[in-house]
Design a protein around this motif. Structure first.
Motif, PDB file in Angstrom:
ATOM      1  N   GLU A 138      -0.381  -5.477  -6.381  1.00  0.00           N
ATOM      2  CA  GLU A 138      -0.910  -4.607  -5.334  1.00  0.00           C
ATOM      3  C   GLU A 138      -2.387  -4.346  -5.611  1.00  0.00           C
ATOM      4  OE1 GLU A 138       1.460  -1.089  -4.927  1.00  0.00           O
ATOM      5  OE2 GLU A 138       3.310  -2.240  -4.725  1.00  0.00           O
ATOM      6  N   HIS A 139      -3.197  -4.513  -4.578  1.00  0.00           N
ATOM      7  CA  HIS A 139      -4.642  -4.317  -4.663  1.00  0.00           C
ATOM      8  C   HIS A 139      -5.030  -3.121  -3.794  1.00  0.00           C
ATOM      9  CE1 HIS A 139      -5.049  -8.340  -6.498  1.00  0.00           C
ATOM     10  NE2 HIS A 139      -4.089  -8.670  -5.656  1.00  0.00           N
ATOM     11  N   GLU A 140      -6.311  -2.800  -3.796  1.00  0.00           N
ATOM     12  CA  GLU A 140      -6.811  -1.716  -2.955  1.00  0.00           C
ATOM     13  C   GLU A 140      -6.756  -2.122  -1.480  1.00  0.00           C
ATOM     14  OE1 GLU A 140     -10.751  -1.077  -4.379  1.00  0.00           O
ATOM     15  OE2 GLU A 140     -10.079  -0.101  -6.214  1.00  0.00           O
ATOM     16  N   ASN A 141      -6.834  -1.143  -0.623  1.00  0.00           N
ATOM     17  CA  ASN A 141      -6.954  -1.349   0.820  1.00  0.00           C
ATOM     18  C   ASN A 141      -5.784  -2.076   1.456  1.00  0.00           C
ATOM     19  OD1 ASN A 141      -9.528  -0.114   0.721  1.00  0.00           O
ATOM     20  ND2 ASN A 141     -10.449  -2.054   0.158  1.00  0.00           N
ATOM     21  N   LYS A 201      -1.830  -2.271 -14.989  1.00  0.00           N
ATOM     22  CA  LYS A 201      -3.035  -2.727 -14.288  1.00  0.00           C
ATOM     23  C   LYS A 201      -3.488  -4.055 -14.863  1.00  0.00           C
ATOM     24  CE  LYS A 201      -4.678   1.830 -13.020  1.00  0.00           C
ATOM     25  NZ  LYS A 201      -4.798   1.831 -11.612  1.00  0.00           N
TER      26      LYS A 201
END
Length: 69
Positions: free
Chosen positions: A4-7, A27
């Protein structure tokens, strides 16, 4: 394996053999080894080792070439 990444982005890596020792929720950063390309897809056992790579944005699959440099 999914990351899972940002945005709202999620990257999906399939057909991996030898996964790294990463734990769920850990992470990762650029350059970290997440696994090794393998032969784990039984339907493609006669193919050479390869990776299935997908990008999902807000639950919709998108073309990775549209966002990768």
């Amino acid at each position: 394996m999914t990351i899972e990444h940002e945005n709202g982005y999620v990257s999906v890596y399939s057909n991996l053999d030898d996964l790294s020792s990463l734990k769920e929720g850990e992470k990762v950063k650029q350059g970290d080894v997440i696994g090794k390309v393998g032969f784990s897809s039984y339907g493609e056992i006669e193919d050479e080792a390869h990776l299935h790579f997908e990008i999902v944005k807000d639950n919709e699959w998108i073309n990775p070439l549209d966002i990768l440099e």
